[in-house]
Motif scaffolding. Structure first.
Motif, PDB file in Angstrom:
ATOM      1  N   LEU A  47       1.060  -0.699  -0.421  1.00  0.00           N
ATOM      2  CA  LEU A  47       0.365   0.261  -0.169  1.00  0.00           C
ATOM      3  C   LEU A  47       0.876   1.395   0.068  1.00  0.00           C
ATOM      4  O   LEU A  47       0.089   2.884  -0.201  1.00  0.00           O
ATOM      5  N   GLY A  48       2.464   1.068   0.358  1.00  0.00           N
ATOM      6  CA  GLY A  48       3.222   2.459   0.301  1.00  0.00           C
ATOM      7  C   GLY A  48       2.513   3.077   1.602  1.00  0.00           C
ATOM      8  O   GLY A  48       2.753   4.662   1.469  1.00  0.00           O
ATOM      9  N   LEU A  49       2.387   2.647   2.316  1.00  0.00           N
ATOM     10  CA  LEU A  49       2.020   3.227   4.013  1.00  0.00           C
ATOM     11  C   LEU A  49       2.797   2.283   5.394  1.00  0.00           C
ATOM     12  O   LEU A  49       3.171   1.586   4.981  1.00  0.00           O
ATOM     13  N   GLU A 107     -10.986  -0.087   4.693  1.00  0.00           N
ATOM     14  CA  GLU A 107     -10.979   0.377   5.966  1.00  0.00           C
ATOM     15  C   GLU A 107      -9.275   1.156   6.003  1.00  0.00           C
ATOM     16  O   GLU A 107      -8.873   2.521   6.672  1.00  0.00           O
ATOM     17  N   ILE A 108      -8.324   0.078   5.750  1.00  0.00           N
ATOM     18  CA  ILE A 108      -6.932   1.274   6.323  1.00  0.00           C
ATOM     19  C   ILE A 108      -6.895   2.810   5.001  1.00  0.00           C
ATOM     20  O   ILE A 108      -6.760   3.280   5.261  1.00  0.00           O
ATOM     21  N   LEU A 109      -6.856   2.547   3.876  1.00  0.00           N
ATOM     22  CA  LEU A 109      -7.159   2.849   2.574  1.00  0.00           C
ATOM     23  C   LEU A 109      -8.527   4.130   3.033  1.00  0.00           C
ATOM     24  O   LEU A 109      -7.851   5.287   2.635  1.00  0.00           O
ATOM     25  N   ASN A 110      -9.410   4.183   3.492  1.00  0.00           N
ATOM     26  CA  ASN A 110     -10.394   4.682   3.180  1.00  0.00           C
ATOM     27  C   ASN A 110     -10.192   5.654   4.796  1.00  0.00           C
ATOM     28  O   ASN A 110     -10.934   6.809   4.921  1.00  0.00           O
ATOM     29  N   PHE A 150      -4.621  -2.478  12.469  1.00  0.00           N
ATOM     30  CA  PHE A 150      -3.254  -2.203  11.626  1.00  0.00           C
ATOM     31  C   PHE A 150      -3.865  -0.769  11.618  1.00  0.00           C
ATOM     32  O   PHE A 150      -5.271  -0.520  11.268  1.00  0.00           O
ATOM     33  N   TYR A 151      -2.694  -0.590  12.070  1.00  0.00           N
ATOM     34  CA  TYR A 151      -3.176   1.458  11.334  1.00  0.00           C
ATOM     35  C   TYR A 151      -2.084   2.044  11.134  1.00  0.00           C
ATOM     36  O   TYR A 151      -0.959   1.819  11.243  1.00  0.00           O
ATOM     37  N   VAL A 152      -2.314   3.131   9.926  1.00  0.00           N
ATOM     38  CA  VAL A 152      -1.225   4.534   9.279  1.00  0.00           C
ATOM     39  C   VAL A 152      -0.616   5.185  10.302  1.00  0.00           C
ATOM     40  O   VAL A 152      -1.605   6.088  10.871  1.00  0.00           O
TER      41      VAL A 152
END
Length: 108
Positions: A45-47, A91-94, A103-105
């Motif tokens: 995802l590049g995050l 959900e991570i992307l949005n 999981f969180y950014v």
């Protein structure tokens, strides 16, 4: 929507739910797999995807209670809700995190 999510996951070789674990998993397997999954998500995802250890404990509690590591925020105990659930990438992307927050950014 589920079919689009499944396509994205399979296209990027992201495993989820019942496909993630064999029949003889342990608490150690769940912990190791969760952190490896976060690393893989970060690359794809590049995050900078991190794991919340408090929520991971809830996943492990679910494993002991139900025999499978179900997502702690999903009420239905279905194969799609075995952690990591089918919805986590979307959900991570949005939202910058999955619904339960496992999981969180991490913001830089």
């Amino acid at each position: 929507l589920k079919s689009k999510i499944k396509f994205f996951l399979s296209k990027n070789k992201i495993k989820y739910g019942k496909d993630y674990y064999n029949s003889t998993i342990s608490e150690t397997d769940i912990i190791a797999t969760t952190y490896k999954h976060a690393d893989m998500l970060s690359r794809i995802l590049g995050l900078n995807v991190e794991v919340n250890p408090k929520v991971l404990k809830l996943v492990i509690n679910s494993f002991y209670k139900y025999g499978k590591p179900y997502c702690p925020c999903r009420l239905r105990k279905t194969t799609e809700n075995i952690c990591p659930c089918i919805y986590h990438v979307e959900e991570i992307l949005n939202n910058g995190r999955c619904k339960c927050g496992l999981f969180y950014v991490r913001k830089k």
